[in-house]
Design a protein around this motif. Sequence first.
Motif, mmCIF file in Angstrom:
data_model
loop_
_atom_site.group_PDB
_atom_site.id
_atom_site.type_symbol
_atom_site.label_atom_id
_atom_site.label_comp_id
_atom_site.label_asym_id
_atom_site.label_seq_id
_atom_site.Cartn_x
_atom_site.Cartn_y
_atom_site.Cartn_z
ATOM 1 N N GLY A 30 0.819 -1.200 0.000
ATOM 2 C CA GLY A 30 0.000 0.000 0.000
ATOM 3 C C GLY A 30 0.852 1.248 0.000
ATOM 4 N N LEU A 31 0.153 2.378 0.021
ATOM 5 C CA LEU A 31 0.883 3.631 0.014
ATOM 6 C C LEU A 31 1.632 3.862 1.315
ATOM 7 C CD1 LEU A 31 -1.855 5.896 -1.676
ATOM 8 C CD2 LEU A 31 0.181 4.867 -2.756
ATOM 9 N N HIS A 32 1.075 3.428 2.390
ATOM 10 C CA HIS A 32 1.710 3.584 3.701
ATOM 11 C C HIS A 32 1.930 2.187 4.294
ATOM 12 C CE1 HIS A 32 0.986 7.894 3.531
ATOM 13 N NE2 HIS A 32 -0.273 7.624 3.173
ATOM 14 N N PRO A 33 2.958 1.501 3.917
ATOM 15 C CA PRO A 33 3.200 0.127 4.394
ATOM 16 C C PRO A 33 3.452 0.096 5.904
ATOM 17 C CG PRO A 33 5.140 0.971 3.301
ATOM 18 C CD PRO A 33 4.072 1.999 3.090
ATOM 19 N N TYR A 34 2.829 -0.875 6.558
ATOM 20 C CA TYR A 34 3.001 -1.096 8.003
ATOM 21 C C TYR A 34 3.573 -2.492 8.223
ATOM 22 C CZ TYR A 34 0.579 3.110 9.615
ATOM 23 O OH TYR A 34 0.241 4.410 9.887
#
Length: 316
Positions: free
Chosen positions: A64-68
């Motif tokens: 995703g755009l903000h990988p966690y």
Amino acid sequence: MEGLSVAKATLSAFLHPSRSADVEEGVLQLLSSLLLRYNEEFDGVVLAYFDIKVCDWTPKILSGLHPYLSLKLKAKLLLFSPKPGMLLEGTVNKVEKDYMGAIVLGIFNAAIAFSDIHEDFSYQDNVNGTPFWASTSNNHVIRLGSKIKFVVKSVQEESFLDICGSLKPPNTGCVNWLLSSLENIPALDSERKKQKNEKKRERIIENMGDEVKDDSPSRKELRADYINESEYKQKSKSKRKDRDTEIRDGSKDNKEFSAEHFYERDHKHKSKRKLNADIGAKDGGMVSNEFPADHFHEREHKHKSKRKRDAGDAIM
């Protein structure tokens, strides 16, 4: 207190990439964000967490755009889940004419409306103007700072809990007053038992009649006869016991006693044999007289042998 429980939970933690250098600190920060908030998944408010175990120390990066970073962990959670009908404790922090407020576990607010307070209580003020609720039939008083027990009437489950309680059930009220009431229960039971035994005794005396009452002469005579009979039995038993002891001891006096005892028995047997021989001679003539003589001679020999054995056993 009711409403408290410990639950084992398996959680999925999502950490920001900035926490990759210290995953453990990131997990603790994530769990701390759950504290003191109502959680629908656990159906309660998380008060504390402990025994944390990370199942997989190799976090996965989500796309995703903000990988966690995603990882799984296990922990034990202390939950507070009040339900209607439960008995809770709280400290009174507000006393008003139309309601009473309390703090549960030092965190959660509880409100008790005027309609949910027992009819025996009334709102009053002391000489200093401090308000309180007091019972009109006993010394039950609830004031600011009092610890109370109340029954949960309803719970509003939002991000924070709002509790509505009731002081109408008999096991509710000031904790100190409830404890003092429990301490007085054994004394009340003892007094009731004493009164019951006294009434039972009076009924027995009435059924016995006037002639056997405690102060009547017949009652005293019955007691005297009973005591005399008991003393006689006790003395007889003591004499028999002393005589048996003396015989077992084998003293000189015991020997004389035993000799006299068996001499008396021998004399009785001889008299009985002579009487039987005379009767036999009258009935049977010469033949009948000879037969009893031989018969009783043999019996006399057996009795003498037995007396010697008995005398020897008694002396020993």
